[in-house]
Design a protein around this motif. Sequence first.
Motif, PDB file in Angstrom:
ATOM      1  N   LYS A   2       0.826  -1.204   0.000  1.00 58.52           N
ATOM      2  CA  LYS A   2       0.000   0.000   0.000  1.00 58.52           C
ATOM      3  C   LYS A   2       0.858   1.251   0.000  1.00 58.52           C
ATOM      4  CE  LYS A   2      -3.984  -1.955   2.148  1.00 58.52           C
ATOM      5  NZ  LYS A   2      -5.217  -1.555   1.574  1.00 58.52           N
ATOM      6  N   ARG A   5       0.285   7.106   3.408  1.00 53.20           N
ATOM      7  CA  ARG A   5      -0.727   8.146   3.535  1.00 53.20           C
ATOM      8  C   ARG A   5      -0.091   9.357   4.213  1.00 53.20           C
ATOM      9  NH1 ARG A   5      -3.721   3.760   5.980  1.00 53.20           N
ATOM     10  NH2 ARG A   5      -4.741   2.642   4.296  1.00 53.20           N
ATOM     11  N   LEU A   8      -1.104   9.965   7.822  1.00 54.68           N
ATOM     12  CA  LEU A   8      -0.445   9.128   8.819  1.00 54.68           C
ATOM     13  C   LEU A   8       0.926   9.704   9.163  1.00 54.68           C
ATOM     14  CD1 LEU A   8      -0.362   6.583  10.563  1.00 54.68           C
ATOM     15  CD2 LEU A   8       0.588   5.386   8.579  1.00 54.68           C
TER      16      LEU A   8
END
Length: 173
Positions: A2, A5, A8
């Motif tokens: 993934k 982000r 985050l």
Amino acid sequence: MKAMRPILLAIITVILAIVGWLASVLTTRYSMATPVLPPSALVTMGVIAALTLIMGIRVLRWRNGKKKTMLNPILAARTLLLAQACAYAGTVLLGWHVGIVLEQLRLWNLRSDQGIFWLALIMGGGGLVMTIVGLVVERFCRIPPEDLEGGPGVTGTRHGEAKGEGEYAYRGD
């Protein structure tokens, strides 16, 4: 794998800024040395960021078709992991040193030597550079949707995932 982000990374930065601020408050209260990395750490941070960028440019050149030879898929996967590790390490260093800078600002008028403040500020800048390099190189490792078999939005053969989102350049099937 993934994609990182940014929210985050921002949360990690804020949490580490609080922890760095608390550590600075406690070390000041007990007359201990302020927990800042030494100036030699900038060399290490620069080498890591440069290596990540060089490896990312290799993947980008292959992705854009400027290389005639096939890219080693293991190299591409390692480049992606290095980019993500660089971004996370930079985020931790940025947050920690921002907390220390905030505490040193409070003590600005009381200290005769502001060397710790400037060192923490420079280290925080180094962490910011590492984070930016990590995020940019992670983008280098993405495969454009038009390069995937079947085009964007076509369901993949593995586990029913949609292709075009979260695919990286190492093309490991």
